[in-house]
Design a protein around this motif. Structure first.
Motif, short mmCIF file in Angstrom:
data_model
loop_
_atom_site.label_atom_id
_atom_site.label_comp_id
_atom_site.label_asym_id
_atom_site.label_seq_id
_atom_site.Cartn_x
_atom_site.Cartn_y
_atom_site.Cartn_z
N LEU A 132 -6.49 -8.03 2.57
CA LEU A 132 -5.05 -7.81 2.70
C LEU A 132 -4.54 -8.23 4.07
N LEU A 133 -5.39 -8.05 5.08
CA LEU A 133 -5.00 -8.47 6.42
C LEU A 133 -4.78 -9.98 6.46
N HIS A 134 -5.68 -10.73 5.82
CA HIS A 134 -5.51 -12.19 5.74
C HIS A 134 -4.26 -12.54 4.95
N LEU A 190 0.79 -1.24 0.00
CA LEU A 190 0.00 0.00 0.00
C LEU A 190 0.82 1.29 0.00
N THR A 191 2.01 1.28 0.56
CA THR A 191 2.72 2.56 0.74
C THR A 191 4.13 2.56 0.16
N GLY A 192 4.47 1.56 -0.64
CA GLY A 192 5.70 1.63 -1.40
C GLY A 192 6.94 1.02 -0.78
N LEU A 193 6.82 0.30 0.35
CA LEU A 193 7.99 -0.35 0.93
C LEU A 193 8.54 -1.37 -0.07
N GLU A 194 9.83 -1.28 -0.37
CA GLU A 194 10.42 -2.15 -1.38
C GLU A 194 10.50 -3.61 -0.92
N ASN A 195 10.49 -4.51 -1.90
CA ASN A 195 10.52 -5.95 -1.59
C ASN A 195 11.74 -6.32 -0.76
#
Length: 353
Positions: free
Chosen positions: A343-345, A275-280
């Motif tokens: 998404l939580l699951h 959702l907020t762009g944290l890289e893999n």
């Protein structure tokens, strides 16, 4: 080690902490000095603490049972009654000598007794040194729901004395280390990288200092958690729900706060990736770090379903929305992000792998 100036008080470290305490007690002319402890800090910390206090004060020791399960309004009522029976007045002071349960509950008891008496926090666990004792949050749980009742009220001072850490088992130290890792994730990538190199918990003074600086900087800007202070809740939306669920279920092994928050930080890193762009690569690094230190907690599908029902009680919620703090990258956050249940699951499925 220099003292850290907070809103209306200072955080003092090690021997200077005792010097500042003695100076304060000599000046304040308190009618009585109450020291709140649990059975562990009564035995392992109080004798050394008392040996460092100069002067003949009217001390009263109040002991409560240890553990999160006793962080309740019922315990507060007992302590209020004891204060009344021992003739506490508005010129009394309460010194909270213990972990987060003691500093949270003791601060709340002091803030409400006779509409408020002075209190001093002396955290004795790593978790309370870097988190619970700093920032003025006081309060108790409502049943298994974490910190539902409380006030924000500042202590006279916070005294961080790292020698108390020698009384702790590794599991307790590990619990506090989770909050330190969180400070790096939300505010300081360099600090996060330094913590990843920590091999043992033998010499944490500089890291404790850095964590207090990070938390204090945030709290000073936003003392009542209107905006920026919310970032301190990273990992806590799901982490608190997990902690509450495991606390309430007798067939589950109770998780320490940091153990639950560690899970929450992995889950919320996954949400951040979506959702907020944290890289893999950062998501994988976060997962690997927390797995290395905390292993994995087992969750059944029924566990997950019930854990998610606790989210509606999160204190960041407003207007019916469950609000998350998510990472844009290591060191930067976004607040008030809403998340679909699907998404939580998915986050739990990612955690399990």
């Amino acid at each position: 080690m220099q003292s850290i100036s907070a809103q209306t008080y200072s955080v003092h470290f090690n021997q200077k902490a005792y010097t500042e305490l003695n100076t304060h007690l000599a000046k304040a002319n308190y009618s009585k000095v109450f020291i709140l402890v649990d059975e562990n800090t009564h035995q392992h910390c109080l004798p050394n603490f008392m040996a460092q206090i100069n002067g003949d004060y009217n001390f009263e020791i109040i002991e409560i049972e240890e553990g999160e399960i006793n962080k309740t309004i019922e315990t507060c009522v007992q302590v209020w009654h004891v204060l009344s029976e021992l003739d506490a007045d508005r010129k009394s002071v309460m010194i909270n000598l213990g972990g987060g349960v003691i500093t949270d509950l003791g601060g709340f008891v002091a803030s409400t007794f006779k509409r408020g008496i002075d209190f001093i926090n002396v955290p004795t666990t790593l978790l309370s040194m870097v988190d619970a004792s700093v920032g003025g949050k006081t309060g108790v749980d409502l049943g298994s729901l974490k910190n539902q009742v409380g006030v924000i009220n500042q202590p006279q001072m916070v005294l961080v004395i790292s020698s108390f850490l020698q009384t702790l088992e590794k599991r307790q130290l590990n619990s506090g280390f989770a909050e330190m890792l969180k400070h790096g994730l939300i505010k300081d990538k360099k600090y996060w990288n330094e913590l990843n190199l920590v091999a043992d918990f033998n010499n944490l003074d500089e890291f404790i200092y850095d964590s207090v600086v990070i938390k204090n900087d945030v709290v000073t800007i936003d003392p009542t958690e209107q905006n920026l202070r919310k970032i301190l809740n990273y990992g806590h939306t799901l982490g608190h729900a997990i902690e509450s669920y495991f606390l309430e279920n007798e067939d589950k092994k109770t998780l320490l706060h940091g153990e639950a928050i560690a899970v929450g930080m992995v889950l919320e890193a996954f949400l951040s990736n979506k959702l907020t762009g944290l890289e893999n690569k950062d998501l994988e690094a976060i997962k690997n770090t927390f797995t290395k230190h905390y292993g994995k907690v087992e969750f059944t599908e029924d566990d997950i379903k019930q854990i998610l029902t606790y989210l509606k009680f999160d204190k960041k919620n407003s207007h019916g929305n469950i609000n998350f703090v998510l990472l844009e990258c290591i060191g930067e956050c976004k607040i008030d992000v809403t998340v679909d249940e699907d998404l939580l699951h998915q986050s739990f499925a990612y955690y399990k792998v």
